[in-house]
Design a protein around this motif. Structure first.
Motif, PDB file in Angstrom:
ATOM      1  N   GLY A 192       2.592   2.736  -2.224  1.00  0.00           N
ATOM      2  CA  GLY A 192       2.419   3.593  -3.384  1.00  0.00           C
ATOM      3  C   GLY A 192       1.193   4.488  -3.266  1.00  0.00           C
ATOM      4  N   LYS A 193       0.063   3.904  -2.872  1.00  0.00           N
ATOM      5  CA  LYS A 193      -1.154   4.690  -2.705  1.00  0.00           C
ATOM      6  C   LYS A 193      -1.027   5.653  -1.534  1.00  0.00           C
ATOM      7  CE  LYS A 193      -4.249   1.270  -4.759  1.00  0.00           C
ATOM      8  NZ  LYS A 193      -5.455   0.436  -4.570  1.00  0.00           N
ATOM      9  N   ALA A 194      -0.319   5.214  -0.462  1.00  0.00           N
ATOM     10  CA  ALA A 194      -0.121   6.106   0.682  1.00  0.00           C
ATOM     11  C   ALA A 194       0.724   7.313   0.290  1.00  0.00           C
ATOM     12  CB  ALA A 194       0.549   5.337   1.825  1.00  0.00           C
ATOM     13  N   GLU A 216       0.931   8.673  -2.712  1.00  0.00           N
ATOM     14  CA  GLU A 216       0.114   9.559  -3.529  1.00  0.00           C
ATOM     15  C   GLU A 216      -0.821  10.418  -2.679  1.00  0.00           C
ATOM     16  OE1 GLU A 216      -1.951   7.157  -6.304  1.00  0.00           O
ATOM     17  OE2 GLU A 216      -0.157   6.486  -7.379  1.00  0.00           O
ATOM     18  N   PHE A 217      -1.313   9.826  -1.583  1.00  0.00           N
ATOM     19  CA  PHE A 217      -2.253  10.551  -0.732  1.00  0.00           C
ATOM     20  C   PHE A 217      -1.563  11.602   0.124  1.00  0.00           C
ATOM     21  CE2 PHE A 217      -4.481  11.069   3.308  1.00  0.00           C
ATOM     22  CZ  PHE A 217      -5.733  11.479   2.861  1.00  0.00           C
ATOM     23  N   VAL A 270       0.809  -1.221   0.000  1.00  0.00           N
ATOM     24  CA  VAL A 270       0.000   0.000   0.000  1.00  0.00           C
ATOM     25  C   VAL A 270       0.840   1.268   0.000  1.00  0.00           C
ATOM     26  CG1 VAL A 270      -1.844  -1.187   1.223  1.00  0.00           C
ATOM     27  CG2 VAL A 270      -0.160   0.108   2.536  1.00  0.00           C
TER      28      VAL A 270
END
Length: 420
Positions: free
Chosen positions: A49-51, A53-54, A47
């Motif tokens: 990568g998504k973290a 981006e956020f 996760v």
């Protein structure tokens, strides 16, 4: 045993060794707990990568009123990933930013741990002093390994290779120009070699140690030289950061030093470093290939055959495995010493005579010991190979019989002629 609370929580365990505050500590290795931690790390890796981006647009300003704006006001550079950050700029600006973090961080769950913080200055005197201190800390850790040597040579080697060697000062090589760190890194390489000889009770020649410093894929022991790979680490770190240094003097020297370690066809340019991202693994692989080729050209025919053998795929799996008696992945001291000597092309015979071949001296490289037809060694290896192949077939739900006797009119007639 099943009533033990530790067993209920973690499952089975076995003895293990690790470092704590510079001391070698023995403690049960909890397999269940390790599996839980490994699973957590894998989930975080999935996760991240998504973290990123956020959180990237928010930086330190997450849940903090004007947090990022206050910190970035006078800083030259600052970047964050979750709770890990880098602050760069004039001393007053860095101190002010740190004060802001200490003030508004704790209410939001961010508490500064100064034991894990490091301060760097661009002054050469500061860099030299800081690196010398880190070198002394790493040297003290190497001395502690002798406490484990009396217990187990295989465990000692595993700790040296994975916990007390290249990894201890790799972050310094990434962030410090080679021109400022080379003397301390060369001294640390010398200490690593001395510790290896003491802890494994194996004296290496210069030729053998050059092989030991290679990566596992090139037939080495993975004890990489910091002084050889420091230019690759510094170039990769600067290239990956995407920052253009105000003064390129140190970078030019690092590029020139790296290009002197590889063939001209593998050299890198300043433009390539500043405009593209270069991974350290790629640069270090070029250095290992160059050193391997030099070692190969300087070797005899027998040593060349050995180097090609030990550098073949998966040949070095026994070097990287974690010693475990419970899993059958542990070598006795005598076995480990012979394996290391043979791997590095050192004398394994000690001038002794083969006990199964009267009057025949054992050769230094151990060829006769591996191919001797006397005794049951060759037959034992043959039987284990057959049993392993049969077990693999059974797992694939195939009907297998080991060395099944085959009878036919032709074989029966042959046997009759032999017995008559």
């Amino acid at each position: 045993m099943f009533g033990d609370e530790r067993f209920k929580r973690y499952g089975c365990s076995e003895p293990g060794y690790y470092f704590r505050k510079g001391m070698v500590v023995q403690q049960d290795f909890e397999k269940g707990e390790s599996l839980r931690r490994l699973t957590s790390k894998r989930l975080c890796a999935i996760v991240k990568g998504k973290a990123a981006e956020f959180f990237e647009p928010h930086q330190f300003g997450v849940a903090c009123s004007n947090g990022a704006e206050k910190i970035a006001r006078d800083l030259s550079y600052h970047a964050w990933y979750l709770d890990d950050g880098v602050l760069a700029g004039p001393r007053p600006a860095v101190l002010q930013a740190l004060s802001i973090i200490q003030e508004i961080g704790p209410p939001n769950g961010l508490i500064v741990n100064f034991h894990k913080c490091e301060i760097f200055s661009k002054h050469d005197a500061f860099c030299s002093t800081f690196i010398s201190e880190k070198h002394e800390e790493a040297k003290a850790l190497l001395l502690k390994l002798e406490e484990v040597r009396a217990v187990d040579l295989h465990v000692t080697f595993s700790l040296l290779r994975q916990r007390a060697g290249f990894c201890k000062l790799a972050h310094l090589a990434c962030g410090t120009p080679p021109s400022q760190a080379i003397s301390a890194l060369e001294a640390f390489d010398h200490n690593i070699r001395a510790t290896f000889s003491k802890c494994t009770v194996v004296d290496t020649s210069n030729q053998a140690w050059k092989q030991a410093e290679l990566s596992l894929s090139r037939g080495g022991l993975g004890i990489r030289s910091l002084s050889w790979h420091s230019p690759a680490a510094y170039i990769s770190s600067l290239s990956s950061s995407g920052a253009v240094p105000l003064s390129q003097e140190h970078l030019i020297h690092a590029v020139e030093l790296f290009n002197s370690l590889v063939p001209s066809s593998e050299a890198v340019s300043m433009e390539e470093v500043l405009t593209s991202r270069i991974h350290q693994k790629v640069l270090s692989h070029k250095i290992d290939n160059y050193l391997f080729n030099i070692l190969y050209e300087q070797s005899s025919a027998a040593d060349r055959a050995r180097l090609l053998s030990v550098s073949s795929p998966h040949a070095a799996s026994w070097v990287s495995v974690i010693p475990s008696e419970g899993l059958g992945l542990h070598l006795l001291p005598s076995e480990f010493q012979v394996a290391i000597k043979w791997w590095l092309g050192l004398d394994t015979s000690c001038g002794s005579i083969c006990p199964l071949c009267p009057g025949r001296l054992l050769d230094p490289l151990g060829h006769h010991a591996l191919t001797c037809k006397g005794g049951e060694g060759v037959v034992t290896r043959h039987n284990k190979l057959c049993d392993t192949l049969a077990e693999t077939c059974r797992r694939a739900h195939l009907s297998v019989k080991v060395e099944q006797e085959v009878t036919s009119p032709k074989t029966t007639a042959t046997l009759a002629l032999q017995t008559s």
